[in-house]
Scaffold this active site. Structure first.
Site, PDB file in Angstrom:
ATOM      1  N   HIS A  43       0.824  -1.206   0.000  1.00 37.19           N
ATOM      2  CA  HIS A  43       0.000   0.000   0.000  1.00 37.19           C
ATOM      3  C   HIS A  43       0.858   1.256   0.000  1.00 37.19           C
ATOM      4  O   HIS A  43       1.648   1.484   0.916  1.00 37.19           O
ATOM      5  CB  HIS A  43      -0.889  -0.023   1.244  1.00 37.19           C
ATOM      6  N   ARG A  44       0.730   2.059  -1.055  1.00 30.95           N
ATOM      7  CA  ARG A  44       1.559   3.251  -1.251  1.00 30.95           C
ATOM      8  C   ARG A  44       3.048   2.877  -1.237  1.00 30.95           C
ATOM      9  O   ARG A  44       3.889   3.648  -0.802  1.00 30.95           O
ATOM     10  CB  ARG A  44       1.249   4.312  -0.201  1.00 30.95           C
ATOM     11  N   GLU A  70       0.571  -0.200  -4.695  1.00 30.66           N
ATOM     12  CA  GLU A  70      -0.624   0.629  -4.829  1.00 30.66           C
ATOM     13  C   GLU A  70      -0.226   2.082  -4.709  1.00 30.66           C
ATOM     14  O   GLU A  70       0.719   2.412  -3.985  1.00 30.66           O
ATOM     15  CB  GLU A  70      -1.623   0.239  -3.735  1.00 30.66           C
ATOM     16  N   ASP A  72      -1.694   6.561  -5.324  1.00 29.24           N
ATOM     17  CA  ASP A  72      -2.785   7.526  -5.410  1.00 29.24           C
ATOM     18  C   ASP A  72      -2.388   8.627  -6.387  1.00 29.24           C
ATOM     19  O   ASP A  72      -1.256   9.115  -6.348  1.00 29.24           O
ATOM     20  CB  ASP A  72      -3.053   8.159  -4.049  1.00 29.24           C
ATOM     21  N   HIS A  85      -1.284  10.919  -1.650  1.00 26.44           N
ATOM     22  CA  HIS A  85      -2.560  10.471  -1.100  1.00 26.44           C
ATOM     23  C   HIS A  85      -3.474  11.621  -0.698  1.00 26.44           C
ATOM     24  O   HIS A  85      -4.629  11.695  -1.111  1.00 26.44           O
ATOM     25  CB  HIS A  85      -2.322   9.573   0.117  1.00 26.44           C
ATOM     26  N   GLU A 153      -4.929   4.171  -7.852  1.00 21.14           N
ATOM     27  CA  GLU A 153      -6.156   4.809  -7.391  1.00 21.14           C
ATOM     28  C   GLU A 153      -6.258   6.242  -7.898  1.00 21.14           C
ATOM     29  O   GLU A 153      -5.365   7.065  -7.666  1.00 21.14           O
ATOM     30  CB  GLU A 153      -6.234   4.824  -5.864  1.00 21.14           C
ATOM     31  N   LYS A 155      -7.605   9.477  -7.083  1.00 24.64           N
ATOM     32  CA  LYS A 155      -7.994  10.034  -5.788  1.00 24.64           C
ATOM     33  C   LYS A 155      -8.875  11.270  -5.972  1.00 24.64           C
ATOM     34  O   LYS A 155      -8.529  12.191  -6.724  1.00 24.64           O
ATOM     35  CB  LYS A 155      -6.734  10.419  -5.001  1.00 24.64           C
ATOM     36  N   ASP A 282       0.209  -1.812   4.556  1.00 24.98           N
ATOM     37  CA  ASP A 282       1.428  -1.030   4.735  1.00 24.98           C
ATOM     38  C   ASP A 282       2.615  -1.909   5.105  1.00 24.98           C
ATOM     39  O   ASP A 282       3.760  -1.497   4.952  1.00 24.98           O
ATOM     40  CB  ASP A 282       1.238   0.012   5.849  1.00 24.98           C
TER      41      ASP A 282
END
Length: 294
Positions: A43-44, A70, A72, A85, A153, A155, A282
Site C-alpha cells: 500500500h503506497r 498501490e 494515489d 494520497h 487509485e 484520488k 502497509d
C-alpha cells in the site's frame, strides 16, 4: 534486503494468471485450493518502512519481493498528475516551511515545479531526506524498471474533472496500455463509482476496482463496470465476500475482493478465512508471513 523464494515467485505468476487474466471457468471461485493464498499489495509502496507514494517506497517493496504496489493520483494547478494520497501537501512534505503563506496547501493550488521542490521524505525519517513527490510519469517508469504491477487509485476525482482520461493518456504515453500490461500488470480503482465507470467506458479492456462495501442487493450494478470490489476490512464478513464472488464482473469472470488496510497477522488470517483474493497493506512482509501470500 528480502529475497523471495522461487516457489513464491512461481505462485505469484500462477496466481496472477488466475486472478487477473481470468483463467478457468468464469463462474468458478477465484482460484483452486492450492492457490488460495491472497495476493499481497504494498500500500503506497512499503509505506510502513519508507515514505508513502515515493519512488523509495516502491523500490523497497521490490527489494522485499513484492510485485504489486498501490498508489494515489491527483493533479497539480498546471495539469500534471502526481502521486500523493492527501489532497493537501502538509502531512507528507515540508510545504509549510517552503511556502508558509499558501495555506491550506492543496495539491491543486501548486504547480508541478513547486511541488518538485518539496521534501517528501524527512517527515518519515532523516534517511529519506530529499525524497520527492513523483509525477505519475516518473512513477510509471520506475514501476516498469522494477518490473512491478500497479493498483492505481484515482484520488478524489470530483476535484479534478477529466482526470480519468488524463490518467489513461499518461498510462498510454508510458507504455502501460499495451496488451501485456493491461491484462497482467494494471488495475485502476477509485472510491467514486462514477469514476470507475468512466474508466471502464473509456478503456473496456482495462481491469477496474471499486473501493467500498456496497450492499449485497446493489452488487449487480457495480458488476456492470468493474472487476473487483475492494472494501475496508472492518466492513465485511465471509457471507459478503461469498456474495461478491457469485457475481460475474465486467470481464465475465467472478468478481474479486481485495481488502484494506490490514497490517497485523491476526487480521490477515481473519480476512484470509473470509475468502478474500487480495490484502492491501502497509506491512506486506507481516501479511505475507501470516497468510503465505505473494
Amino acid at each position: 534486503m528480502y529475497v523471495r523464494s522461487a516457489a513464491a515467485a512461481t505462485a505469484a505468476f500462477l496466481g496472477l494468471a488466475l486472478s487477473v487474466c481470468g483463467a478457468g471457468s468464469a463462474s468458478a471461485a477465484p482460484g483452486p485450493d492450492w492457490l488460495s493464498n491472497p495476493i499481497v499489495y504494498a500500500h503506497r509502496g512499503a509505506s510502513a518502512y519508507a515514505p508513502e507514494n515515493t519512488l523509495e517506497a516502491i523500490d523497497l517493496a521490490m527489494e522485499m519481493g513484492f510485485d504489486w504496489v498501490e498508489n494515489d493520483v491527483q493533479r497539480t494547478k498546471d495539469g500534471e498528475l502526481v502521486v500523493i494520497h492527501d489532497d493537501t501537501l502538509a502531512r507528507t512534505t515540508d510545504v509549510e516551511q517552503v511556502f508558509p503563506d499558501r495555506k491550506p496547501w492543496r495539491v491543486k493550488d501548486f504547480t508541478a515545479a513547486e511541488i518538485a521542490r518539496l521534501d517528501a521524505g524527512s517527515w518519515f525519517g532523516p534517511e529519506f531526506a530529499g525524497a520527492r513527490v513523483p509525477t505519475l510519469r516518473q512513477y510509471m517508469n520506475r514501476v516498469q524498471r522494477n518490473q512491478q504491477r500497479l493498483l492505481l487509485e484515482i484520488k478524489k476525482p470530483e476535484l479534478y474533472p477529466g482526470i480519468e482520461q488524463q490518467t489513461l493518456d499518461v498510462l498510454g504515453a508510458t507504455g502501460w496500455l499495451n496488451e501485456d500490461r493491461v491484462v497482467r500488470r494494471l488495475v485502476v480503482q477509485s472510491f467514486s463509482a462514477a469514476s470507475v465507470r468512466t474508466v471502464h467506458e473509456l478503456r473496456p479492456d482495462l481491469f477496474t476496482a471499486f473501493l467500498g462495501t456496497p450492499a449485497v442487493a446493489d452488487l449487480p450494478r457495480y458488476a456492470e463496470f468493474t472487476d473487483r470490489i475492494n472494501p475496508w476490512y472492518t466492513t465485511i464478513d465471509a457471507d459478503w465476500v461469498a456474495a461478491v464472488h457469485k457475481l460475474l464482473g465486467a470481464h465475465g469472470r467472478a468478481l474479486e475482493v481485495d481488502t484494506w488496510i490490514v497490517d497485523d497477522a491476526a487480521t490477515a488470517l481473519k480476512v484470509q478465512d473470509m475468502g478474500v483474493d487480495g490484502i492491501i497493506t502497509d506491512k506486506p512482509d507481516v501479511v505475507r508471513e501470516a497468510v503465505g501470500g505473494y
